[in-house]
Motif scaffolding. Sequence first.
Motif, PDB file in Angstrom:
ATOM      1  N   VAL A 133       5.142  16.359  23.665  1.00  0.00           N
ATOM      2  CA  VAL A 133       4.054  15.504  23.177  1.00  0.00           C
ATOM      3  C   VAL A 133       3.932  15.633  21.662  1.00  0.00           C
ATOM      4  N   ALA A 134       3.995  16.884  21.148  1.00  0.00           N
ATOM      5  CA  ALA A 134       3.935  17.088  19.701  1.00  0.00           C
ATOM      6  C   ALA A 134       5.125  16.427  19.011  1.00  0.00           C
ATOM      7  N   TYR A 135       6.285  16.514  19.645  1.00  0.00           N
ATOM      8  CA  TYR A 135       7.498  15.859  19.121  1.00  0.00           C
ATOM      9  C   TYR A 135       7.248  14.364  18.938  1.00  0.00           C
ATOM     10  N   TYR A 136       6.697  13.714  19.941  1.00  0.00           N
ATOM     11  CA  TYR A 136       6.478  12.278  19.877  1.00  0.00           C
ATOM     12  C   TYR A 136       5.358  11.905  18.910  1.00  0.00           C
ATOM     13  N   LEU A 137       4.376  12.771  18.761  1.00  0.00           N
ATOM     14  CA  LEU A 137       3.314  12.480  17.793  1.00  0.00           C
ATOM     15  C   LEU A 137       3.875  12.461  16.372  1.00  0.00           C
ATOM     16  N   ILE A 138       4.790  13.375  16.065  1.00  0.00           N
ATOM     17  CA  ILE A 138       5.435  13.375  14.740  1.00  0.00           C
ATOM     18  C   ILE A 138       6.267  12.108  14.576  1.00  0.00           C
ATOM     19  N   PHE A 139       7.038  11.793  15.598  1.00  0.00           N
ATOM     20  CA  PHE A 139       7.909  10.609  15.545  1.00  0.00           C
ATOM     21  C   PHE A 139       7.093   9.332  15.350  1.00  0.00           C
ATOM     22  N   THR A 140       6.054   9.165  16.151  1.00  0.00           N
ATOM     23  CA  THR A 140       5.264   7.934  16.073  1.00  0.00           C
ATOM     24  C   THR A 140       4.462   7.854  14.775  1.00  0.00           C
ATOM     25  N   SER A 141       4.057   8.986  14.226  1.00  0.00           N
ATOM     26  CA  SER A 141       3.296   8.964  12.964  1.00  0.00           C
ATOM     27  C   SER A 141       4.144   8.417  11.829  1.00  0.00           C
ATOM     28  N   TYR A 142       5.367   8.920  11.710  1.00  0.00           N
ATOM     29  CA  TYR A 142       6.243   8.457  10.628  1.00  0.00           C
ATOM     30  C   TYR A 142       6.640   7.002  10.834  1.00  0.00           C
ATOM     31  N   LEU A 143       7.091   6.690  12.041  1.00  0.00           N
ATOM     32  CA  LEU A 143       7.539   5.323  12.310  1.00  0.00           C
ATOM     33  C   LEU A 143       6.370   4.341  12.255  1.00  0.00           C
ATOM     34  N   GLY A 144       5.213   4.738  12.772  1.00  0.00           N
ATOM     35  CA  GLY A 144       4.047   3.856  12.749  1.00  0.00           C
ATOM     36  C   GLY A 144       3.573   3.551  11.340  1.00  0.00           C
ATOM     37  N   ALA A 145       3.596   4.567  10.452  1.00  0.00           N
ATOM     38  CA  ALA A 145       3.181   4.334   9.067  1.00  0.00           C
ATOM     39  C   ALA A 145       4.087   3.314   8.387  1.00  0.00           C
ATOM     40  N   THR A 146       5.388   3.386   8.680  1.00  0.00           N
ATOM     41  CA  THR A 146       6.329   2.422   8.101  1.00  0.00           C
ATOM     42  C   THR A 146       6.064   1.013   8.618  1.00  0.00           C
ATOM     43  N   LEU A 147       5.847   0.883   9.921  1.00  0.00           N
ATOM     44  CA  LEU A 147       5.607  -0.441  10.498  1.00  0.00           C
ATOM     45  C   LEU A 147       4.316  -1.056   9.979  1.00  0.00           C
ATOM     46  N   VAL A 148       3.279  -0.242   9.802  1.00  0.00           N
ATOM     47  CA  VAL A 148       2.012  -0.758   9.278  1.00  0.00           C
ATOM     48  C   VAL A 148       2.192  -1.264   7.846  1.00  0.00           C
ATOM     49  N   SER A 149       2.871  -0.477   7.003  1.00  0.00           N
ATOM     50  CA  SER A 149       3.070  -0.901   5.611  1.00  0.00           C
ATOM     51  C   SER A 149       3.922  -2.162   5.535  1.00  0.00           C
ATOM     52  N   LEU A 150       4.939  -2.262   6.407  1.00  0.00           N
ATOM     53  CA  LEU A 150       5.790  -3.450   6.403  1.00  0.00           C
ATOM     54  C   LEU A 150       5.015  -4.671   6.888  1.00  0.00           C
ATOM     55  N   ALA A 151       4.161  -4.498   7.907  1.00  0.00           N
ATOM     56  CA  ALA A 151       3.356  -5.616   8.403  1.00  0.00           C
ATOM     57  C   ALA A 151       2.382  -6.103   7.331  1.00  0.00           C
ATOM     58  N   LEU A 152       1.783  -5.175   6.582  1.00  0.00           N
ATOM     59  CA  LEU A 152       0.866  -5.564   5.501  1.00  0.00           C
ATOM     60  C   LEU A 152       1.611  -6.313   4.400  1.00  0.00           C
ATOM     61  N   LEU A 153       2.822  -5.846   4.061  1.00  0.00           N
ATOM     62  CA  LEU A 153       3.607  -6.529   3.034  1.00  0.00           C
ATOM     63  C   LEU A 153       3.974  -7.942   3.475  1.00  0.00           C
ATOM     64  N   LEU A 154       4.382  -8.086   4.732  1.00  0.00           N
ATOM     65  CA  LEU A 154       4.734  -9.413   5.245  1.00  0.00           C
ATOM     66  C   LEU A 154       3.520 -10.334   5.252  1.00  0.00           C
ATOM     67  N   GLY A 155       2.352  -9.780   5.589  1.00  0.00           N
ATOM     68  CA  GLY A 155       1.141 -10.588   5.560  1.00  0.00           C
ATOM     69  C   GLY A 155       0.827 -11.091   4.166  1.00  0.00           C
ATOM     70  N   ARG A 156       1.079 -10.252   3.161  1.00  0.00           N
ATOM     71  CA  ARG A 156       0.841 -10.683   1.782  1.00  0.00           C
ATOM     72  C   ARG A 156       1.786 -11.803   1.376  1.00  0.00           C
ATOM     73  N   TYR A 157       3.044 -11.715   1.810  1.00  0.00           N
ATOM     74  CA  TYR A 157       4.007 -12.755   1.462  1.00  0.00           C
ATOM     75  C   TYR A 157       3.760 -14.037   2.239  1.00  0.00           C
ATOM     76  N   LEU A 158       3.154 -13.938   3.412  1.00  0.00           N
ATOM     77  CA  LEU A 158       2.825 -15.142   4.167  1.00  0.00           C
ATOM     78  C   LEU A 158       1.842 -16.023   3.413  1.00  0.00           C
ATOM     79  N   ASP A 159       0.993 -15.419   2.593  1.00  0.00           N
ATOM     80  CA  ASP A 159       0.001 -16.191   1.836  1.00  0.00           C
ATOM     81  C   ASP A 159       0.639 -17.054   0.762  1.00  0.00           C
ATOM     82  N   THR A 160       1.845 -16.675   0.320  1.00  0.00           N
ATOM     83  CA  THR A 160       2.495 -17.410  -0.772  1.00  0.00           C
ATOM     84  C   THR A 160       3.782 -18.105  -0.340  1.00  0.00           C
TER      85      THR A 160
END
Length: 393
Positions: A141-168
């Motif tokens: 469980v601890a293994y997966y929490l580390i994995f999902t934290s790193y991968l999730g942070a990347t996906l959130v930042s990428l989704a926010l960047l894509l949302g910003r580009y959608l406006d333009t």
Amino acid sequence: MWHPGLVDVVYATVAGALLSTAVVAARAGSPHRTPSRTALVAAVGTLGVSFLVQSPAARGVQNHLVADLGQLTGNGTSLVAAYALRVMVLHVRYDRDTAAARARRWLVALVVAFVAMTVLFLATPTVPGRFTSPDAPAGVVAYYLIFTSYLGATLVSLALLLGRYLDTAGGRWSRLSLHLHRAACVAGLIYLAGRVVALLVGRPRLEGSGQRFNLIELGVTILMPAVVAVLFLLGVLIGRGERWLRHRRAYRRLRPLWEAARAARPHAVLPVTGGGARLRLYRRIIEIQDAQLAAAQVLDAAQRRRIDGAIAGAALTGESAAAVREAALLAAGLAVLRDGRAAGGDGGPVTGAADQEVDLSAAVARLERVSAAWTGSPVVHRLAAPPEPANPR
């Protein structure tokens, strides 16, 4: 339970699509390879490797070495792909030096996360298959929490960047590509959440629902990653298709200027020897600008004043005036070159201020306006040929 052979086909198909996309993108000729593009290609290729090593067939081979080793190699390559996506986001948002400094910090986080996951993996030995089950040990469980934290942070930042580009984003297909990429990020976050929930809920809450659990596990471990990959690939393919169509359209729109340059200077136009739409467009722009430079050498100040006076008399302003002036200067200069008259120019500029831009879209937009003026402006037609020199007395 689903058939392992079918799962192998799904994983191999997705892996092959990702790897082939990465290879094609890496081999595609690009005059200006940017760090963000390189990082994106690396992310796609590494994600393909991740799918490949996590297929049941590959896991079976790795289980002969260490139980559930395919889980560690698959998650590790997924983290590398996430790091490459993070580097792409950094180079899009920041200048090169700032992006490189931030990328180094995320690289340290990647190494720390992978080392921690490896330690937890080796310290929590399990039998094959138990690593992904809800009754997995706390270390998993601890293994997966580390994995999902790193991968999730990347996906959130990428989704926010894509949302910003959608406006333009301007084009319909460009917006669709961005929407698909953002949907892939959302699907990836759902996958991560489903994986964590499946581990935290535990099998006791699913007693008597083995078939239901198998369906949930099928969706979490196979279908959601496949959906993420398919959405991402569709976004990439639509984006590349939209760029190809845009380059082909620009290539055709610049044909009048290019044909005029070829008629006046046939020796300066090289034969077409293949290449993609982008490379052909670059060549056409370079050959047109080369003709503009040659035309500048044969126009004198009197001819330039004549053209400027005609534009002022037509009450043209802004980009329209600049395009008509550039087209008229090119037409007058090419007429001199075509007729073989003696060069007596002042060497002044015949192109606009943006004739040296590295940005392909900016160069195309400017020359498309010039090409439209070339074919449709009465001022250009009237001033196409320089006046005949006065007869000497």
